[in-house]
Design a protein around this motif. Structure first.
Motif, mmCIF file in Angstrom:
data_model
loop_
_atom_site.group_PDB
_atom_site.id
_atom_site.type_symbol
_atom_site.label_atom_id
_atom_site.label_comp_id
_atom_site.label_asym_id
_atom_site.label_seq_id
_atom_site.Cartn_x
_atom_site.Cartn_y
_atom_site.Cartn_z
ATOM 1 N N PHE A 51 4.019 -9.125 0.045
ATOM 2 C CA PHE A 51 4.445 -7.621 -0.200
ATOM 3 C C PHE A 51 3.452 -6.727 -0.551
ATOM 4 C CE2 PHE A 51 8.224 -10.362 -0.690
ATOM 5 C CZ PHE A 51 9.250 -9.611 -0.072
ATOM 6 N N ARG A 52 3.347 -5.498 0.061
ATOM 7 C CA ARG A 52 2.048 -4.802 -0.294
ATOM 8 C C ARG A 52 2.590 -3.377 -0.445
ATOM 9 N NH1 ARG A 52 -1.220 -4.137 5.461
ATOM 10 N NH2 ARG A 52 0.858 -3.429 5.889
ATOM 11 N N ASP A 53 2.112 -2.862 -1.510
ATOM 12 C CA ASP A 53 2.217 -1.442 -2.087
ATOM 13 C C ASP A 53 1.123 -0.842 -1.516
ATOM 14 O OD1 ASP A 53 2.838 0.804 -3.385
ATOM 15 O OD2 ASP A 53 3.119 -0.037 -5.268
ATOM 16 N N ARG A 54 1.262 0.179 -0.487
ATOM 17 C CA ARG A 54 0.199 0.771 0.140
ATOM 18 C C ARG A 54 -0.400 1.952 -1.003
ATOM 19 N NH1 ARG A 54 -0.972 0.794 5.884
ATOM 20 N NH2 ARG A 54 0.025 -0.931 6.792
ATOM 21 N N GLY A 55 0.687 2.488 -1.817
ATOM 22 C CA GLY A 55 0.194 3.600 -2.497
ATOM 23 C C GLY A 55 -0.716 3.059 -3.628
ATOM 24 N N ALA A 56 -0.409 2.172 -4.218
ATOM 25 C CA ALA A 56 -1.145 1.505 -5.054
ATOM 26 C C ALA A 56 -2.422 0.503 -4.856
ATOM 27 C CB ALA A 56 -0.441 0.583 -6.387
ATOM 28 N N GLY A 57 -2.441 0.242 -3.392
ATOM 29 C CA GLY A 57 -3.522 -0.808 -2.876
ATOM 30 C C GLY A 57 -3.275 -2.278 -3.454
#
Length: 90
Positions: free
Chosen positions: A14-20
């Motif tokens: 699972f990847r949160d792009r906004g938080a890197g």
């Protein structure tokens, strides 16, 4: 329990792009995208908008709300209703 009725439970990133931020866990979530992980394996990746790295509850950073409240904005936009009795009649 019948195996063919249950979704596949496997490792997924699972990847949160906004938080890197990304984390590997097990899930039944599916995705067409894949990512190479630190262990050299390739896993499906699911992009999420909010994770523990970006949610205000976990980060301690509250989102700023405009200083003008909703009621004040409503009254400014539509008038304070001066001279009107209950139900909007004067």
């Amino acid at each position: 329990m019948q195996q063919e009725k249950n979704p596949e439970y496997r490792p997924v990133v699972f990847r949160d792009r906004g938080a890197g931020y990304a984390f590997l866990t097990r899930s039944t979530a599916t995705s067409d995208q894949t990512i190479a992980w630190d262990d050299g394996e390739t896993y499906p990746v699911v992009d999420v908008e909010i994770s523990s790295e970006s949610h205000p509850f976990y980060t301690g950073k509250a989102r700023t709300v405009d200083s003008e409240g909703r009621l004040a904005r409503f009254e400014r936009r539509y008038g304070a209703g001066e001279g009107q009795g209950p139900g909007g009649t004067g």
